[in-house]
Design a protein around this motif. Sequence first.
Motif, mmCIF file in Angstrom:
data_model
loop_
_atom_site.group_PDB
_atom_site.id
_atom_site.type_symbol
_atom_site.label_atom_id
_atom_site.label_comp_id
_atom_site.label_asym_id
_atom_site.label_seq_id
_atom_site.Cartn_x
_atom_site.Cartn_y
_atom_site.Cartn_z
ATOM 1 N N SER A 375 -45.780 -61.312 18.897
ATOM 2 C CA SER A 375 -44.426 -61.848 18.911
ATOM 3 C C SER A 375 -43.996 -62.147 20.342
ATOM 4 C CB SER A 375 -43.454 -60.862 18.259
ATOM 5 O OG SER A 375 -43.603 -59.589 18.854
ATOM 6 N N ALA A 376 -43.173 -63.184 20.470
ATOM 7 C CA ALA A 376 -42.747 -63.633 21.795
ATOM 8 C C ALA A 376 -41.459 -62.942 22.230
ATOM 9 C CB ALA A 376 -42.548 -65.147 21.792
ATOM 10 N N GLN A 377 -40.654 -62.471 21.267
ATOM 11 C CA GLN A 377 -39.413 -61.767 21.609
ATOM 12 C C GLN A 377 -39.355 -60.414 20.908
ATOM 13 O OE1 GLN A 377 -38.638 -64.962 19.886
ATOM 14 N NE2 GLN A 377 -38.720 -66.184 21.751
ATOM 15 N N LYS A 378 -38.288 -59.665 21.205
ATOM 16 C CA LYS A 378 -38.077 -58.371 20.553
ATOM 17 C C LYS A 378 -37.600 -58.559 19.104
ATOM 18 C CE LYS A 378 -37.182 -55.413 24.501
ATOM 19 N NZ LYS A 378 -36.290 -54.421 25.108
ATOM 20 N N LYS A 379 -37.543 -57.436 18.384
ATOM 21 C CA LYS A 379 -37.003 -57.395 17.016
ATOM 22 C C LYS A 379 -37.738 -58.302 16.030
ATOM 23 C CE LYS A 379 -32.453 -55.810 18.271
ATOM 24 N NZ LYS A 379 -31.024 -56.033 18.265
ATOM 25 N N GLU A 382 -40.782 -56.835 11.768
ATOM 26 C CA GLU A 382 -40.819 -57.150 10.343
ATOM 27 C C GLU A 382 -41.552 -58.462 10.095
ATOM 28 O OE1 GLU A 382 -38.271 -55.912 11.887
ATOM 29 O OE2 GLU A 382 -37.860 -54.053 10.784
ATOM 30 N N GLU A 383 -41.291 -59.435 10.951
ATOM 31 C CA GLU A 383 -41.954 -60.734 10.797
ATOM 32 C C GLU A 383 -43.452 -60.633 11.060
ATOM 33 O OE1 GLU A 383 -40.785 -63.405 9.550
ATOM 34 O OE2 GLU A 383 -38.695 -62.755 9.423
ATOM 35 N N ARG A 384 -43.826 -59.793 12.037
ATOM 36 C CA ARG A 384 -45.252 -59.599 12.303
ATOM 37 C C ARG A 384 -45.934 -58.946 11.106
ATOM 38 N NH1 ARG A 384 -46.672 -56.120 16.815
ATOM 39 N NH2 ARG A 384 -44.530 -55.352 16.929
ATOM 40 N N LEU A 385 -45.283 -57.926 10.529
ATOM 41 C CA LEU A 385 -45.872 -57.238 9.367
ATOM 42 C C LEU A 385 -46.034 -58.197 8.184
ATOM 43 C CD1 LEU A 385 -43.988 -53.808 9.501
ATOM 44 C CD2 LEU A 385 -46.329 -54.277 10.229
ATOM 45 N N GLU A 430 -40.016 -70.698 16.360
ATOM 46 C CA GLU A 430 -41.095 -70.967 15.408
ATOM 47 C C GLU A 430 -40.654 -70.627 13.985
ATOM 48 O OE1 GLU A 430 -41.601 -69.476 18.314
ATOM 49 O OE2 GLU A 430 -43.035 -70.797 19.325
ATOM 50 N N LEU A 431 -39.944 -69.494 13.838
ATOM 51 C CA LEU A 431 -39.466 -69.100 12.507
ATOM 52 C C LEU A 431 -38.540 -70.164 11.937
ATOM 53 C CD1 LEU A 431 -38.861 -65.269 12.963
ATOM 54 C CD2 LEU A 431 -40.543 -66.354 11.468
ATOM 55 N N LYS A 432 -37.645 -70.686 12.786
ATOM 56 C CA LYS A 432 -36.720 -71.746 12.334
ATOM 57 C C LYS A 432 -37.482 -72.988 11.909
ATOM 58 C CE LYS A 432 -32.773 -70.432 15.106
ATOM 59 N NZ LYS A 432 -32.469 -70.496 16.535
ATOM 60 N N ASP A 433 -38.532 -73.322 12.680
ATOM 61 C CA ASP A 433 -39.282 -74.555 12.423
ATOM 62 C C ASP A 433 -40.350 -74.403 11.336
ATOM 63 O OD1 ASP A 433 -37.760 -75.466 14.486
ATOM 64 O OD2 ASP A 433 -39.378 -75.474 15.988
ATOM 65 N N GLY A 434 -40.553 -73.161 10.864
ATOM 66 C CA GLY A 434 -41.598 -72.952 9.842
ATOM 67 C C GLY A 434 -43.000 -73.101 10.396
ATOM 68 N N VAL A 435 -43.184 -72.794 11.677
ATOM 69 C CA VAL A 435 -44.518 -72.905 12.289
ATOM 70 C C VAL A 435 -44.913 -71.587 12.955
ATOM 71 C CG1 VAL A 435 -44.303 -75.378 12.753
ATOM 72 C CG2 VAL A 435 -43.620 -73.715 14.523
#
Lengths: 469, 469
Positions: A375-379, A382-385, A430-435
């Motif tokens: 991940s590039a930022q904190k928090k 959950e997204e990594r898992l 990336e999450l916003k862009d779906g990539v």
Amino acid sequence: MAGRAALEELVRLQGERVRGLKQQKANAEQIEEEVAKLLKLKAQLGPDEGKQKFVLKTPKETLTGKYGEDSKLIYDLKDQGGELLSLRYDLTVPFARYLAMNKLTNIKRYHIAKVYRRDNPAMTRGRYREFYQCDFDIAGQFDPMIPDAECLKIMCEILSSLQIGDFLVKVNDRRILDGMFAICGVPDSKFRTICSSVDKLDKASWEEVKNEMVGEKGLAPEVANRIGDYVQQHGGVSLVEQLLQDPKLSQNKQALEGLGDLKLLFEYLMLFGIADKISFDLSLARGLDYYTGVIYEAVLLQTPAQAGEEPLGVGSVAAGGRYDGLVGMFDPKGRKVPCVGLSIGVERIFSIVEQRLEALEEKVRTTETQVLVASAQKKLLEERLKLISELWDAGIKAELLYKKNPKLLNQLQYCEESGIPLVAIIGEQELKDGVIKLRSVASREEVDIRREDLVEEIKRRTSQPLCIC
Amino acid sequence: MAGRAALEELVRLQGERVRGLKQQKANAEQIEEEVAKLLKLKAQLGPDEGKQKFVLKTPKETLTGKYGEDSKLIYDLKDQGGELLSLRYDLTVPFARYLAMNKLTNIKRYHIAKVYRRDNPAMTRGRYREFYQCDFDIAGQFDPMIPDAECLKIMCEILSSLQIGDFLVKVNDRRILDGMFAICGVPDSKFRTICSSVDKLDKASWEEVKNEMVGEKGLAPEVANRIGDYVQQHGGVSLVEQLLQDPKLSQNKQALEGLGDLKLLFEYLMLFGIADKISFDLSLARGLDYYTGVIYEAVLLQTPAQAGEEPLGVGSVAAGGRYDGLVGMFDPKGRKVPCVGLSIGVERIFSIVEQRLEALEEKVRTTETQVLVASAQKKLLEERLKLISELWDAGIKAELLYKKNPKLLNQLQYCEESGIPLVAIIGEQELKDGVIKLRSVASREEVDIRREDLVEEIKRRTSQPLCIC
């Protein structure tokens, strides 16, 4: 991921065992005979044991009388119930026992496992009291030399792939040795012990071996000299042909059979493209009692450059041969199953690979991980898992750092250190862009990949074959 | 072919060992401390032994004091030199010893190997005295519950892939158990033995367990009753939240930590998509002394149809937990390395798979062979050997019958029996035309393929993923 490799190993183990068990059930009666034999030993155990249908024990008797002079190296043990046991000395004798007890007449398998020898260890040469062997064996009644040639092909294939330098496989035949002993005038009762002496020729000079034969083992000096004339010869198929013309040796039935088979073997090895790796060597004897036909042993050749340095001194790295009588020793009716196989000394090979890598200062990659989920930022834990779970479910070998908020730099550094080739980076944008940003660790190039295409892209980029360095 | 799989296993072993040895060398000094401890035992050996740099022995002391009441099942042995040894009871304690002796603070690995228990065997339930375990462990200081969640994910992944039916993973935490014992009034000295009693709740009724606690272990009946109120509860994350509100339990520091971690664990398991497989079960205790945090155990669920038949009765098929203190027990300075892991009972799973296959009358494929190299006429052995050598060299898993002149029908039949999907048939006409006839065993379709395209065509046709049945 790691679970997948473990699973494949489980599946393999399962296949082997299902086959074994089915056979076992079909032959429960025969096994009862074995049970009777072992009842005396089993009587020492609790009363519950008597009810069992299967023989679970492989007590000390299994191992005695199969290894000749090496038997002194068997690790004998006595458990708290006073039962006499031994740790297995090699994988060949247990394999033969398994075939006999399960009435298998025909099988091809490999087996990697630990064996035990109560010998003097020598760490730098890869000699331990507990060590791994990798065995490959073909059991069954087949046309001559076809499985034998396959064993030699596999030996060459493995040694070539491991990149441990140039090697040579010495080949001989127990029947040629026995025929040679007979025409040289060795008494029948001394064949095995003289065979053990000849086997020392890879480490000792002919003079030393001759002294042992004459001094310790009571052989007449002229008999020893006749042996000496033979065992100092080695060469290719032309030596086989030359000995087929030898007036004395060619008159001996045993030797003639052995020489005929060796000639056929060389033909097949030529077709397999490995004849140049093979040397017919009359000094090769192999100490173990159970060999009955072709025997072989692979030794590493030192390059001129290496010879100047400290010698590696690992001796033989792989060996084997034909043992047609061993299974019959475990069968109540003595039924024979011809076998041929090979053992590879795993630690010996590792010690060479380690020395080579140390000299080259190369790094060994110890995982097969294809991608690190970062991940590039904190928090974003959950997204990594969530992402790693998607990748695992798709069969990708993926890892993540076990930290809530790892720094991107640390994640990239981990990939450099452990040789992970790709990083899948999640960021808020990336999450916003779906990539997902897919980064190549070697080139440092980054590309945005649509999330639904990520699995395919990782598979495409990591489909190279396995490399050991 | 078989050599390839063996090679891959060798490469894997090598990687593990290179890493271990490098670490060993860097820490030779620390190891000397261990040597000193073992000198008394080593004195019984020959004078050569004193020169060794490495400690090779894992004597009986390694295993004592780690398994609680199960210690009686350890297989003690005495070798012919009088040295006291034991066979390993599990793979966890040896793993911890390995980490401590090599000063590894951080590793993730799987290990499939045999362990030994001097217990009463029960063949039909897959219980043997010598059996395989498959272990996966993550060692290192990390943020809470991330590696623990990965262990549970792997457990579910493996059990799902093996198709042994529906299963449930019971989860608890040693700290919750200890906190519960404390608030119920169990004296400190009885925590471990009462824990062993609770562990029997999967096989025995609460009444029986209570009798053991009160009758054999001298617990006050009202204390036992208080324990009973807790250990008969199980549920999902809502039970965790309910107990976090429990006025007594939430006042206990240990229990509060355990409950907090379980809540976090459930969050991660939700993201991994396996929360529905997990049950928080206060009766789960795990007998072994070394667990310090989360513990878990997978049990198979019987379908209503199965419940009517003979019950399988294999009990738990996989289990594990967190053991943060075990590595420190082997470190001369007591330095801790937190660990979490799991063990899978290989034979127990095999016995279920076998029963399932027997019921379905399904055949298990026991090889990975992609193609059989066959001939349509006599006198083509040399051509078969040449072709199979080409295929092996290109990494294709190929076999041939070890006969000089096998009948085509027998070759095809062999493929049917052993599940080999393709046959590469050489005939005189094909040799003239520079083609090989490639036959699909299932569809019986045959196509001529140009010899130079054969490898690619076989790879294309056999690229399906591994299937276990």
